[in-house]
Write a protein that holds these residues in place. Structure first.
Motif, mmCIF file in Angstrom:
data_model
loop_
_atom_site.group_PDB
_atom_site.id
_atom_site.type_symbol
_atom_site.label_atom_id
_atom_site.label_comp_id
_atom_site.label_asym_id
_atom_site.label_seq_id
_atom_site.Cartn_x
_atom_site.Cartn_y
_atom_site.Cartn_z
ATOM 1 N N ARG A 58 0.800 -1.223 0.000
ATOM 2 C CA ARG A 58 0.000 0.000 0.000
ATOM 3 C C ARG A 58 0.838 1.280 0.000
ATOM 4 O O ARG A 58 0.341 2.369 0.242
ATOM 5 C CB ARG A 58 -1.012 -0.001 1.146
ATOM 6 N N SER A 59 2.127 1.153 -0.300
ATOM 7 C CA SER A 59 3.008 2.318 -0.327
ATOM 8 C C SER A 59 2.982 2.997 -1.694
ATOM 9 O O SER A 59 2.622 2.393 -2.709
ATOM 10 C CB SER A 59 4.452 1.907 -0.014
ATOM 11 N N LEU A 60 3.391 4.258 -1.722
ATOM 12 C CA LEU A 60 3.493 5.001 -2.968
ATOM 13 C C LEU A 60 4.559 4.387 -3.879
ATOM 14 O O LEU A 60 4.367 4.302 -5.093
ATOM 15 C CB LEU A 60 3.794 6.479 -2.686
ATOM 16 N N ALA A 61 5.657 3.928 -3.306
ATOM 17 C CA ALA A 61 6.713 3.300 -4.110
ATOM 18 C C ALA A 61 6.180 2.057 -4.826
ATOM 19 O O ALA A 61 6.451 1.852 -6.019
ATOM 20 C CB ALA A 61 7.914 2.948 -3.235
ATOM 21 N N TYR A 62 5.442 1.228 -4.105
ATOM 22 C CA TYR A 62 4.850 0.032 -4.711
ATOM 23 C C TYR A 62 3.875 0.454 -5.812
ATOM 24 O O TYR A 62 3.907 -0.090 -6.925
ATOM 25 C CB TYR A 62 4.134 -0.816 -3.658
ATOM 26 N N TRP A 63 3.006 1.420 -5.500
ATOM 27 C CA TRP A 63 2.020 1.880 -6.468
ATOM 28 C C TRP A 63 2.711 2.351 -7.752
ATOM 29 O O TRP A 63 2.303 1.978 -8.856
ATOM 30 C CB TRP A 63 1.177 3.016 -5.869
ATOM 31 N N ARG A 64 3.732 3.171 -7.602
ATOM 32 C CA ARG A 64 4.428 3.702 -8.787
ATOM 33 C C ARG A 64 5.051 2.593 -9.627
ATOM 34 O O ARG A 64 4.943 2.599 -10.851
ATOM 35 C CB ARG A 64 5.498 4.715 -8.369
ATOM 36 N N ALA A 65 5.710 1.642 -8.986
ATOM 37 C CA ALA A 65 6.365 0.558 -9.728
ATOM 38 C C ALA A 65 5.335 -0.273 -10.499
ATOM 39 O O ALA A 65 5.500 -0.539 -11.697
ATOM 40 C CB ALA A 65 7.160 -0.324 -8.770
ATOM 41 N N VAL A 66 4.272 -0.673 -9.824
ATOM 42 C CA VAL A 66 3.256 -1.527 -10.448
ATOM 43 C C VAL A 66 2.514 -0.780 -11.557
ATOM 44 O O VAL A 66 2.285 -1.323 -12.643
ATOM 45 C CB VAL A 66 2.272 -2.056 -9.378
ATOM 46 N N HIS A 67 2.143 0.462 -11.290
ATOM 47 C CA HIS A 67 1.383 1.207 -12.288
ATOM 48 C C HIS A 67 2.234 1.643 -13.472
ATOM 49 O O HIS A 67 1.746 1.675 -14.600
ATOM 50 C CB HIS A 67 0.653 2.389 -11.632
ATOM 51 N N GLN A 68 3.502 1.952 -13.237
ATOM 52 C CA GLN A 68 4.358 2.281 -14.376
ATOM 53 C C GLN A 68 4.467 1.081 -15.306
ATOM 54 O O GLN A 68 4.356 1.226 -16.525
ATOM 55 C CB GLN A 68 5.739 2.735 -13.916
ATOM 56 N N ASP A 69 4.664 -0.109 -14.756
ATOM 57 C CA ASP A 69 4.727 -1.322 -15.579
ATOM 58 C C ASP A 69 3.415 -1.550 -16.325
ATOM 59 O O ASP A 69 3.409 -1.845 -17.523
ATOM 60 C CB ASP A 69 5.035 -2.552 -14.715
#
Length: 146
Positions: A105-116
């Protein structure tokens, strides 16, 4: 049950006049993400604004209903959009990432998954992702589960 049947059941039980709905599944892992919605963990989602434009679709707006589908096209629940904002990818907030309910639920996780995910979506259009692209951030609430 299929999405139309779920919608009709929702209308009967809620007493709401048929105001129309969209039916869709979440991108990367429809079953996992629909499950998170039903559990109340996932209360938001995000999409690239450009994809709405390319597909000639309107972006979501507050007050609309959607039937969330699983990977087999079966209706899982009905949600109602409560808030919509558009912001550059790099400006999506930690609060929004948390509401999406995925991973840690972190922003870092969100960014990585959504960028991919966005990168893969844009391949169909022979386009490249960049972090200044606008993202449609949508918040919702579950209004019906069978």
């Amino acid at each position: 049950m299929d999405g139309k049947t779920l919608w009709e059941e929702f209308l009967k039980k809620s007493g709401i006049h048929d105001c129309g709905y969209d039916a869709w599944s979440f991108g990367a892992d429809p079953d996992l993400l629909a499950g998170l919605v039903c559990e109340g963990v996932k209360t938001a989602t995000a999409s690239l604004r450009l994809l709405y434009e390319l597909d000639q679709e309107e972006i979501p707006r507050e007050g609309i209903y959607s039937v969330v589908l699983d990977s087999r096209g079966q209706g899982v629940c009905v949600i109602k959009t409560s808030h919509v904002s558009v912001t550059p990818f790099d400006s999506v907030t930690e609060a929004h990432a948390y509401k999406e309910g995925e991973g840690d639920r972190s922003l870092a996780y969100w960014r990585a998954v959504h960028q991919d995910y966005f990168t893969n979506c844009l391949k169909e259009y022979k386009m490249e992702f960049h972090r200044a692209m606008e993202v449609v951030c949508e918040e919702f609430e579950v209004v019906y589960k069978p």
